[in-house]
Design an enzyme around this catalytic site. Structure first.
Site, mmCIF file in Angstrom:
data_model
loop_
_atom_site.group_PDB
_atom_site.id
_atom_site.type_symbol
_atom_site.label_atom_id
_atom_site.label_comp_id
_atom_site.label_asym_id
_atom_site.label_seq_id
_atom_site.Cartn_x
_atom_site.Cartn_y
_atom_site.Cartn_z
ATOM 1 C CE LYS A 22 41.619 38.741 44.753
ATOM 2 N NZ LYS A 22 41.606 37.819 43.023
ATOM 3 C CG ASN A 23 42.248 41.761 41.816
ATOM 4 O OD1 ASN A 23 42.918 40.491 42.185
ATOM 5 N ND2 ASN A 23 41.224 42.230 42.051
ATOM 6 C CB CYS A 117 34.740 34.983 43.356
ATOM 7 S SG CYS A 117 35.787 34.697 44.563
ATOM 8 N NE ARG A 123 33.795 38.075 38.388
ATOM 9 C CZ ARG A 123 34.692 37.943 39.070
ATOM 10 N NH1 ARG A 123 34.983 37.463 39.975
ATOM 11 N NH2 ARG A 123 35.774 38.393 38.964
ATOM 12 C CG ASP A 307 36.954 43.649 44.629
ATOM 13 O OD1 ASP A 307 35.826 42.965 44.260
ATOM 14 O OD2 ASP A 307 38.239 43.758 44.273
ATOM 15 N NE ARG A 399 40.017 32.772 44.293
ATOM 16 C CZ ARG A 399 39.326 33.391 43.960
ATOM 17 N NH1 ARG A 399 38.424 33.812 44.077
ATOM 18 N NH2 ARG A 399 39.501 34.998 43.178
HETATM 19 N N1 EPU Z 1 31.977 44.180 32.143
HETATM 20 C C1 EPU Z 1 31.189 43.164 30.982
HETATM 21 N N2 EPU Z 1 31.771 42.532 29.826
HETATM 22 C C2 EPU Z 1 33.587 42.291 30.661
HETATM 23 C C3 EPU Z 1 33.733 42.110 31.301
HETATM 24 C C4 EPU Z 1 33.196 42.961 32.465
HETATM 25 O O1 EPU Z 1 30.578 43.473 30.693
HETATM 26 O O2 EPU Z 1 33.663 42.177 29.152
HETATM 27 C C5 EPU Z 1 31.482 43.596 33.665
HETATM 28 C C6 EPU Z 1 30.898 42.794 34.514
HETATM 29 O O3 EPU Z 1 29.795 42.393 34.392
HETATM 30 C C7 EPU Z 1 30.981 43.633 35.890
HETATM 31 C C8 EPU Z 1 31.680 44.648 35.321
HETATM 32 O O4 EPU Z 1 32.052 45.243 33.508
HETATM 33 O O5 EPU Z 1 29.591 44.107 35.866
HETATM 34 C C9 EPU Z 1 32.997 45.047 36.109
HETATM 35 O O6 EPU Z 1 34.231 43.862 35.513
HETATM 36 P P1 EPU Z 1 35.399 43.776 35.616
HETATM 37 O O7 EPU Z 1 35.951 42.779 34.227
HETATM 38 O O8 EPU Z 1 35.992 44.815 35.841
HETATM 39 O O9 EPU Z 1 35.480 43.025 36.632
HETATM 40 P P2 EPU Z 1 37.303 41.120 36.816
HETATM 41 O O10 EPU Z 1 38.508 42.230 36.113
HETATM 42 O O11 EPU Z 1 36.401 40.066 36.393
HETATM 43 C C10 EPU Z 1 38.252 42.715 38.446
HETATM 44 C C11 EPU Z 1 38.988 41.580 40.392
HETATM 45 C C12 EPU Z 1 37.941 41.993 41.234
HETATM 46 C C13 EPU Z 1 36.395 43.607 41.262
HETATM 47 C C14 EPU Z 1 36.386 43.329 39.854
HETATM 48 C C15 EPU Z 1 35.701 45.261 39.888
HETATM 49 C C16 EPU Z 1 40.592 40.603 39.858
HETATM 50 C C17 EPU Z 1 41.436 39.386 39.113
HETATM 51 N N3 EPU Z 1 39.459 40.799 39.455
HETATM 52 O O12 EPU Z 1 37.238 41.493 38.222
HETATM 53 O O13 EPU Z 1 37.774 41.737 42.330
HETATM 54 O O14 EPU Z 1 35.435 42.640 41.549
HETATM 55 O O15 EPU Z 1 37.282 43.730 38.844
HETATM 56 O O16 EPU Z 1 36.559 46.113 40.834
HETATM 57 O O17 EPU Z 1 41.294 41.358 39.720
HETATM 58 C C18 EPU Z 1 37.851 40.438 44.271
HETATM 59 O O18 EPU Z 1 39.355 40.949 43.933
HETATM 60 O O19 EPU Z 1 37.192 40.018 45.078
HETATM 61 C C19 EPU Z 1 37.212 40.527 43.428
HETATM 62 C C20 EPU Z 1 36.077 39.499 42.793
#
Ligand code: EPU
Length: 431
Positions: A22-23, A117, A123, A307, A399
């Site tokens: 998915k990701n 989510c 986020r 995750d 999803r």
């Molecule tokens: N963060 C910041 N600033 C930013 C971006 C992130 O402070 O601009 C912080 C977040 O608050 C969090 C940490 O950095 O504490 C990590 O966030 P990240 O950006 O890595 O998460 P994401 O890209 O929003 C993806 C996955 C998530 C998974 C996270 C961590 C996708 C579409 N989603 O989210 O997957 O939990 O990385 O590995 O790739 C899931 O699949 O269920 C899911 C939520």
């Protein structure tokens, strides 16, 4: 409306095949906006995040042909719009990848802040926006939470990420791939889907090195062509079935995986007393269902994935002894614990730490999926509980898990998808 009904207690056995990640796919589909040619992509999971992402590309003018259930040919040469409204982005978090992809394609993007989510906290996307700005874009926030990013020309730069962020790494890669000169992302995310996106872009003619390490170097190219590509297997879907077998007991061959991507999950299951045998592209999980306590701390890759935290926490609910699970990525990812407590689990949450004391059994109950992985955890809880569990809000599970009922049923679970009528207006639910 639909819910899952599970009668717990069955051990799992047989074989299950894992779908595309998915990701990865939610990053690779927007990346097709950068190609001047047709991208033929295989191993696309049939999940609602994909349905919505394809809908968004289509609404922008892309031509999309389904070759079969898991293969699509996507031609974005006909895309004329660079605006994506909230009606479309509200369904999934990853719609913000359209910002990076549109910026990279035409130096302009207007994308409504996404849904997806929500773990109960904010986020943020500050690192994404910082990256765009360092490439020369100016960012303004418009009414209705629309992010407007524009640049005369994007120019490569050295970008240090203040936090390790999957999303910001993806978005900066998408924006930088056609920028002038060299972009260096330092403190980049290293997840398998980052490597998958880099491989996809490179097969379109990009020049990206270092994906999978914490320094990614992107030398901008002026032209990207179409390509043929196959999405990697889903690490978290595989991990979910591994945790389920560990918790219920049984013997299941989990096929179409990259065992290296599962190392942190396998290590923790082995520590808890489960047997994990690795083959080239499958893993066999053998469990008595009687686990030992183990402590887990989630971290960015190659650490234990956040995750997988809810699914492993459920498995530890019946383990011998007390396990400590620390969440190192998200501020608030233990919301689902309330549901487990109603099923008889003994879990105390203090901020980002959960203390799980093994109990004799869980009892089936009506619960809901608070988010995608919390929903997966509820399935595992239902499988190990005595009696009947009903899970509502399963749209979250749909999803990210392809054919979840069919796959679990095929390995012996008693799980069904059942329709139920919407509650008539005016009915008050009492506690
Ligand atoms: N963060 C910041 N600033 C930013 C971006 C992130 O402070 O601009 C912080 C977040 O608050 C969090 C940490 O950095 O504490 C990590 O966030 P990240 O950006 O890595 O998460 P994401 O890209 O929003 C993806 C996955 C998530 C998974 C996270 C961590 C996708 C579409 N989603 O989210 O997957 O939990 O990385 O590995 O790739 C899931 O699949 O269920 C899911 C939520």
């Amino acid at each position: 409306m639909e819910k899952f009904v599970i009668n717990g207690g069955n051990k799992l056995s047989g074989e299950v095949s894992i779908s595309g990640a998915k990701n990865s796919v939610v990053a690779i589909l927007p990346a097709t906006l950068l190609a001047q040619g047709v991208c033929r992509i295989e191993n696309i999971p049939n999940i609602s995040d994909v349905t919505y992402m394809l809908k968004m590309l289509k609404s922008m003018g892309a031509s999309i042909k389904a070759v079969n259930a898991n293969t699509y040919e996507i031609d974005t040469r006909t895309v004329s719009s660079f605006t994506v409204p909230y009606e479309l982005t509200r369904h999934l978090r990853a719609s913000y990848y359209l910002l990076g992809a549109l910026l990279g394609r035409c130096n302009s993007a207007r994308v409504a802040m996404p849904g997806g989510c929500n773990f109960g906290g904010v986020r943020p996307i500050d690192q994404h926006l910082k990256g765009f700005e360092m490439l020369g874009a100016s960012i303004t926030m418009e009414e209705n939470a629309i992010v407007n990013a524009r640049a005369e020309t994007l120019v490569g730069n050295s970008i240090y990420m203040d936090v390790v962020s999957v999303g910001a790494t993806v978005n900066i890669m998408l924006a930088a791939v056609k920028a002038r000169g060299l972009t260096v992302i330092e403190n980049a995310a290293k997840e398998p889907h980052i490597v998958d996106l880099a491989n996809f872009l490179n097969s379109m003619g990009a020049d990206i090195r270092g994906a999978g390490t914490d320094v990614i170097k992107i030398r901008g190219v002026s032209f990207l062509h179409g390509c043929d590509y196959s999405i990697i297997p889903d690490q978290i879907e595989a991990g979910t079935y591994m945790a389920a077998v560990a918790a219920t007991g049984g013997d299941v061959l989990i096929k179409n995986v990259v065992p290296k991507h599962l190392e942190s999950i396998s290590a923790k299951l082995i520590e808890a007393g489960v047997q994990v045998i690795e083959y080239d592209d499958s893993v066999r999980v053998i469990s008595s269902g009687k686990l030992q306590k183990c402590n887990i701390k989630t971290m960015p890759h190659p650490g234990f994935p956040t995750d997988m935290q809810p699914q492993m926490s459920v498995a530890l609910c019946l383990a011998q002894g007390t396990s400590i699970v620390s969440e190192g990525v998200w501020d608030n990812r233990f919301k689902y614990v309330d549901q487990l407590s109603r099923m008889g689990a003994d879990i105390e949450v203090n901020g980002k730490v959960a203390v799980i004391t093994g109990v004799d059994h869980l009892s089936g109950a009506p619960v809901k999926a608070d988010d995608l992985r919390a929903g997966a955890a509820m399935i595992i809880a239902g499988l190990i509980a005595r009696g009947r569990t009903e899970i509502e809000s399963i749209i979250y599970i749909d999803r990210g898990y392809e054919n979840v009922v069919e796959k679990f049923s095929a390995i012996g679970a008693d799980i069904q998808r059942v329709e139920f009528p919407d509650e008539p207006a005016g009915v008050v639910r009492t506690a």
